[in-house]
Each structure stands twice: as C-alpha cells, then as structure tokens.
Design an enzyme around this catalytic site. Sequence first.
Site, PDB file in Angstrom:
ATOM      1  N   CYS A  48       8.583  -5.314   0.979  1.00 21.84           N
ATOM      2  CA  CYS A  48       7.905  -6.514   1.501  1.00 21.84           C
ATOM      3  C   CYS A  48       6.812  -6.989   0.537  1.00 21.84           C
ATOM      4  CB  CYS A  48       7.311  -6.243   2.864  1.00 21.84           C
ATOM      5  SG  CYS A  48       6.244  -4.798   2.910  1.00 21.84           S
ATOM      6  N   GLU A 100      12.007 -15.612   0.751  1.00 22.76           N
ATOM      7  CA  GLU A 100      11.982 -14.207   0.338  1.00 22.76           C
ATOM      8  C   GLU A 100      13.347 -13.844  -0.256  1.00 22.76           C
ATOM      9  OE1 GLU A 100      11.786 -11.096   3.391  1.00 22.76           O
ATOM     10  OE2 GLU A 100      10.127 -10.231   2.272  1.00 22.76           O
ATOM     11  N   LYS A 127      12.493   2.089  17.919  1.00 19.39           N
ATOM     12  CA  LYS A 127      13.853   1.723  17.508  1.00 19.39           C
ATOM     13  C   LYS A 127      13.911   1.597  15.994  1.00 19.39           C
ATOM     14  CE  LYS A 127      16.283  -1.999  16.755  1.00 19.39           C
ATOM     15  NZ  LYS A 127      17.158  -1.471  15.685  1.00 19.39           N
ATOM     16  N   GLU A 138       4.624  -7.564  11.343  1.00 18.62           N
ATOM     17  CA  GLU A 138       4.523  -7.306   9.893  1.00 18.62           C
ATOM     18  C   GLU A 138       5.799  -7.879   9.293  1.00 18.62           C
ATOM     19  OE1 GLU A 138       1.836  -5.892   8.653  1.00 18.62           O
ATOM     20  OE2 GLU A 138       0.992  -5.391  10.607  1.00 18.62           O
TER      21      GLU A 138
END
Length: 513
Positions: free
Chosen positions: A265, A363, A158, A231
């Site tokens: 990331c 983040e 997906k 992850e």
Amino acid sequence: MNSLDPATGSLIGELEATSPDLIQGIVSEARSAQQEWSRLPLRKRSEHIRQFGEILVSRKRIAAELISQENGKPIAESYTSEIIPTLDIVRYYAYRSAGAIKDRRVHNRIPLMKTKKAFVRYEPYGVIGIISPWNYPLLLPCGQIIPALMTGNTVVFKPSEYTPLVGDMIAQFLWETGIPRKVFNIVQGGGDVGAALACSKVNKLFFTGSTATGKKISGLAANTLTPLSLELGSKDAMIVLDDADIDSAASGAIWGSLMNAGQTCVSIERCFVHEKIYDRFLDVLQTKIKKLRTGKGSDAGTDIGPIIHKAQFDTIRFQVEDAVRKGARIAAGGDFLEKNGTYFISPTVLIDLPKECSLMTEETFGPVLPITKFSSDDEAIGLANDSRFGLAASVWTADKKRGMAIAQRLQAGAVILNDIISYYGNSDGVVGGPKESGSGRVHGREGLFEMVFPKYYEIERAWRTKKLWWYPYDSTLLHFFEATVDLLFSKSLFAKSKSLLKLVPNFLRIKKI
Ligand code: NAD
C-alpha cells in the site's frame, strides 16, 4: 476453499469457508465472551500476547515459508516486512498499553462544580471485526488484533481468501496461548463473508484493503452506524531533489516500488526527479534494476515474486499499455509472463508519462515505477499532491531544512526524508492517510485509541446537597447567575467586584425543591 501457491499455481491446502449465515451467531458468541475477557487484568491479557510472540519466534521458519508460499513474496521479506515488525508490535502493545490508556483525571474549572471528582476511562468497544487483505497477511491483521485483544475486546477476524492459511496460523498461535476460541474467532471466505461481517453489528469494524471495497463497506456499515476504521489504497510519491545522493535514491526507488512485487500500500507509485539529475538518476537506476531476479519467493535469491492473481496482473498490464498508448516510453522491463495460472512481471520503469493516464492516477499495485521530471520544489509538491490518495511520501535531499519544508506541504499521512516504507516498521509511529486512503490509524498510541472509546465518570462528593441550577427557576436565581457570569468571565475588575454585591444576597435567598 483452496489455497494456491501464486508462484507455481499448485495447491497448498484446503480449508472450509464459513457460511455467511453463521457470521451473526459467531459475533453474538464473541459478544458473550467479551465481559469476562475484559475483566481479566491487563497484565494477564499481556501474558497471552507475549506468549503469542514467543510461539512466533520459535516457529519463525515455518511461518516465513508459509507466508512466502501463500503470498509469493521473497522469503527475506517474510522476515523483514512480516515477522520482525509483527514481533515488535507484540512487544510494543504487550508492554506499553497499560500506560497509554490509563484513566485521565478531569478537572472542572467552574467553582460550582468543584465538589465533583471526574475521570475519563478508555473502555473496549466490545466485538471488533477485522477484514484483511493478502499482501501482508501476518503484519496487517496483527497490527489490529494485538491492540484489540490487549484492550479487552474480543475479535472476529476474516483473512483474505488468497491467504487463508496464514490467517489460520495466526488463530492457531493465539489459541495455543490459552486465549479462548470465542475471544478470538476466525471466519474464512471471500467478499460475501466480509460483507456479512460488515452487516453483523460488530461494535467496530477495521477494514484494510482497496479503496473500492472500502467504499462498499462504508455503505454496509452505515446501515447500523457501525464505527469504521479504513486503511485503503494509495499512489505514493517520491520526490528526488537536485542535491540528493543519486546512488542511494535510485536504490530506494527500486526497492520502494518493487518489494513484494510492488503489491504494497505504501510502495512508490510515482517518482518525481529534479531535471538537473534526471539523466544520471535514470542511468544508475537502469543499471541496478538489471541485476534483479524474478522468480519463486521461496528461493533465497529471488528479489521479485509473482503477482497474486490474474485480476491484479490484468490491471497492471492495462495501466502500462494505456500509458504507452498515450505516449509513455518503457525504460526497463515491460515483460508480462502468464503461464499455467501464474503471473510474473519483470521490474518495469516508465518515463515521458502523460499526466492523464491510469498509471499516474489509479493505484497500480505492481512492480512498475513511473518517473517524471520536475524543475522546482513548488512543481514537485504540486505533482505529488495531485492525487486522490495520500498514505505516505518521501523526499530525498542533503538539505534537511529544505526537505522538511516540502514535507510539511505534502498531503500524506507520513513523510520520510531519505528513506522509503521504513515507517511501517515503527510500532510507536502511526500509519494511515487522508483523502481516499482511509480514515483510521494503526500502530502507536493512536492505533490503541482506535480500539477503545472514552467514557466519562463523575462522582459527586457533596451528595446530600441540592444543586443551585436545579428547579425551581425565579428572578433570584437569574440575578445570581448574571452575577456569576461577571465574576467568572468578565475582564473588568470593577464588574467582578460589583458582581459580588449581587451574588451573596441572592445566594442566601435561593430555595430548592
Ligand atoms: P480487497 O479490497 O479486494 O480485499 C480486502 C478484503 O476485503 C479481503 O479480505 C476481501 O475478502 C474482503 N472483501 C472483498 N469484498 C468485500 C465486500 N464487498 N465486503 C466486505 N469485505 C470484502 O483488497 P486486496 O486486493 O485484498 O488488497 C489490496 C488493497 O489493499 C490495495 O488497494 C492496498 O493498497 C490496500 N492495502 C492498504 C493498506 C493500508 O494500510 N492502507 C495495507 C495493505 C493493503
């Protein structure tokens, strides 16, 4: 569902979303195709993967333009951070998988077991579910799809709802190589489709995305005890020591925090600079950053593209405003441009940051670089480790020994001396981090081993012999085993030789049913 160009807001294409109700059936079909796929010799599967690489090479331009258009990144980055590392992954797994996962012969050290031959074989899980984000829509899924297929799994993939066309392109290229549609399946849609996949009893689920979604998926997968590889996000630190090359470190900090508009990331989200060079570092950095151009990724001269969507843009703006409210100062940029459904942020540098602000703890995922001064190596290590994330970090210094000493104390899945992000392009390396950055690993041998489970095989060669440890139990057997313990494990030579006197007569008396 629509695919929109984040630089213009215009429609690129339309695709049909998969109904969440269909996911279970798609997974079942993938399961029915898996036996045949895994029985193909590895060499044959490798041919499909190599062919996929050849197709990508021949259509690199189309692929680069689509990635840039759908994700917004500068077209140069479509090559450097998507197509080139993906092709390297293709080559790495196509040629290296066979050697990496060959059977491991197992030797039993207990003499009574010496009649056995045993080995560990690494077998495919079955159906692998892969849920991916939008920020590297080619590289990230391929880093999991390629080793999954190579090891004999079938895949249900997906892509992100923000990059469905790049996802579709991956599927088309794989099918073109002759990989059956039930071996590689694609489902399109948003969180509801992802959630249905997480609940679908795939044999293992690979999720790459935010830590918040990773936590939700862990909850869903827990119901079926589906093995998970996660992850997730990070807040990576860059430490610039007083002996670093200032020019190179400043360029590294700029690129490491701004590439893909900071939506990486492993981008630099916290930069710690030694007080002795802080002022000079900031001067150099401010001069360099002024030369960068923000705009459409498809223009060859664009350095920084748009932000993918409004929610991301609002998060970045909130964090910058929150930091400024709490005392931080903007040393460059700070412009937020919202127009006709497009979102751009000028490259932004913040200094004098308070310890407690979301920009330093959460983040950010935007073109923003917060810079903080430090005065000792210990302080820098403490600041860098003061985070709930830990994907990667970098240390900038002329002194390799000092850099390595710091690297060993950093809580991160990777530490680079004098460079930034580059490790993600090493297919033989390993990516993944501790803390809330996740649990799985991609790339290299470790990435391959995530796709297989070790299965133990044992062949008894003395197949007519009844085993000494089988029924019935009695005092003869007990004496025999007591003597066996001394013979095999006692440190005393006297005890070992005495045990032989007990062992032999008792052995001769043992009877088995
Ligand atoms: P996201 O978590 O919003 O979405 C990721 C994927 O999960 C998408 O395909 C989305 O449709 C799907 N999803 C959303 N809700 C779901 C649910 N409830 N159940 C199942 N699936 C669901 O992340 P994003 O905004 O697409 O990507 C950015 C994030 O990804 C950042 O946090 C970034 O750090 C992280 N990331 C990590 C790595 C890594 O290697 N560690 C790499 C790239 C991106």
